[in-house]
Design a protein around this motif. Structure first.
Motif, PDB file in Angstrom:
ATOM      1  N   LYS A  12       0.697  -1.179  -0.024  1.00  0.00           N
ATOM      2  CA  LYS A  12      -0.422  -0.438   0.023  1.00  0.00           C
ATOM      3  C   LYS A  12       1.288   1.052   0.396  1.00  0.00           C
ATOM      4  O   LYS A  12       0.594   1.824  -0.991  1.00  0.00           O
ATOM      5  CB  LYS A  12      -1.039   0.220   1.155  1.00  0.00           C
ATOM      6  N   THR A  13       1.862   1.146   0.959  1.00  0.00           N
ATOM      7  CA  THR A  13       2.833   2.085   0.988  1.00  0.00           C
ATOM      8  C   THR A  13       3.198   2.648  -0.774  1.00  0.00           C
ATOM      9  O   THR A  13       3.667   3.564  -0.635  1.00  0.00           O
ATOM     10  CB  THR A  13       4.181   2.646   1.708  1.00  0.00           C
ATOM     11  N   LEU A  58       2.581   1.642  -3.457  1.00  0.00           N
ATOM     12  CA  LEU A  58       0.958   2.529  -4.423  1.00  0.00           C
ATOM     13  C   LEU A  58       1.110   3.484  -4.361  1.00  0.00           C
ATOM     14  O   LEU A  58       0.691   3.995  -5.244  1.00  0.00           O
ATOM     15  CB  LEU A  58      -0.433   1.535  -4.038  1.00  0.00           C
ATOM     16  N   THR A  59       0.453   4.071  -3.388  1.00  0.00           N
ATOM     17  CA  THR A  59       0.636   5.381  -3.017  1.00  0.00           C
ATOM     18  C   THR A  59       0.969   6.222  -2.738  1.00  0.00           C
ATOM     19  O   THR A  59       0.968   7.364  -3.099  1.00  0.00           O
ATOM     20  CB  THR A  59      -0.562   5.865  -1.970  1.00  0.00           C
ATOM     21  N   GLN A  87       2.074   6.807  -6.798  1.00  0.00           N
ATOM     22  CA  GLN A  87       0.692   7.549  -6.623  1.00  0.00           C
ATOM     23  C   GLN A  87      -0.709   7.238  -6.959  1.00  0.00           C
ATOM     24  O   GLN A  87      -1.389   7.854  -7.510  1.00  0.00           O
ATOM     25  CB  GLN A  87       0.754   8.767  -7.262  1.00  0.00           C
ATOM     26  N   ASP A  91      -4.962   6.488  -5.982  1.00  0.00           N
ATOM     27  CA  ASP A  91      -5.189   7.097  -5.314  1.00  0.00           C
ATOM     28  C   ASP A  91      -5.888   5.388  -4.197  1.00  0.00           C
ATOM     29  O   ASP A  91      -6.317   4.891  -4.170  1.00  0.00           O
ATOM     30  CB  ASP A  91      -6.714   6.746  -5.476  1.00  0.00           C
ATOM     31  N   GLU A  92      -5.677   5.779  -2.441  1.00  0.00           N
ATOM     32  CA  GLU A  92      -6.106   4.981  -1.874  1.00  0.00           C
ATOM     33  C   GLU A  92      -6.845   4.292  -1.790  1.00  0.00           C
ATOM     34  O   GLU A  92      -7.577   3.079  -1.683  1.00  0.00           O
ATOM     35  CB  GLU A  92      -5.370   5.410  -0.169  1.00  0.00           C
ATOM     36  N   GLU A  93      -8.463   5.199  -2.227  1.00  0.00           N
ATOM     37  CA  GLU A  93      -9.742   4.135  -2.355  1.00  0.00           C
ATOM     38  C   GLU A  93      -9.950   3.584  -3.219  1.00  0.00           C
ATOM     39  O   GLU A  93     -10.692   2.941  -3.196  1.00  0.00           O
ATOM     40  CB  GLU A  93     -10.382   5.722  -2.424  1.00  0.00           C
ATOM     41  N   LEU A 150      -7.768   1.056  -4.036  1.00  0.00           N
ATOM     42  CA  LEU A 150      -6.938   0.078  -3.598  1.00  0.00           C
ATOM     43  C   LEU A 150      -8.021  -0.806  -2.876  1.00  0.00           C
ATOM     44  O   LEU A 150      -7.506  -1.760  -1.824  1.00  0.00           O
ATOM     45  CB  LEU A 150      -5.711   0.346  -2.578  1.00  0.00           C
ATOM     46  N   ARG A 151      -8.940  -1.154  -3.010  1.00  0.00           N
ATOM     47  CA  ARG A 151      -9.595  -1.905  -2.221  1.00  0.00           C
ATOM     48  C   ARG A 151      -9.398  -3.878  -2.818  1.00  0.00           C
ATOM     49  O   ARG A 151      -9.360  -3.598  -3.858  1.00  0.00           O
ATOM     50  CB  ARG A 151     -11.798  -2.171  -2.601  1.00  0.00           C
ATOM     51  N   ALA A 154      -7.985  -0.088  -9.772  1.00  0.00           N
ATOM     52  CA  ALA A 154      -7.200  -0.025  -9.400  1.00  0.00           C
ATOM     53  C   ALA A 154      -6.039   1.339 -10.295  1.00  0.00           C
ATOM     54  O   ALA A 154      -5.329   1.736  -9.162  1.00  0.00           O
ATOM     55  CB  ALA A 154      -6.702  -1.111  -8.818  1.00  0.00           C
ATOM     56  N   ASP A 176      -1.473  -8.170  -2.731  1.00  0.00           N
ATOM     57  CA  ASP A 176      -1.425  -7.994  -1.529  1.00  0.00           C
ATOM     58  C   ASP A 176      -0.905  -9.113  -0.851  1.00  0.00           C
ATOM     59  O   ASP A 176       0.123  -9.906  -0.215  1.00  0.00           O
ATOM     60  CB  ASP A 176      -2.219  -7.776  -0.158  1.00  0.00           C
TER      61      ASP A 176
END
Length: 72
Positions: free
Chosen positions: A3-4, A6-7, A11, A13-15, A17-18, A26, A62
């Motif tokens: 997650k670190t 990817l965001t 860059q 969007d964290e939202e 990345l469900r 994504a 993940d």
């Protein structure tokens, strides 16, 4: 860690990345997958673009990263 990456560097969007989101939904296109592969390798996670592209969801990606890290 995923997650670190990817965001942060990618860059994304964290939202978006469900866990159930497809890689494409994504925002992971082929260029982003290539960049992700390089960034993961810098953290000692050598998967290869083919293995990353073979997973279908963010959650599966993940899990793949976690399993690889556990097996080191």
């Amino acid at each position: 860690m995923l997650k670190t990456i990817l965001t942060g560097p990618l860059q994304m969007d964290e939202e978006a990345l469900r866990p159930e989101a497809s890689l494409e939904d994504a925002g992971l296109d082929s260029l982003a997958i290539a960049e992700l592969d390089l960034l993961l390798a810098e953290h000692g996670v050598a998967l290869g673009e083919d293995r990353i592209a073979a997973v279908t969801t963010v959650g599966a990606l993940d899990q793949l990263v976690d399993e690889h890290m556990a097996g080191r």
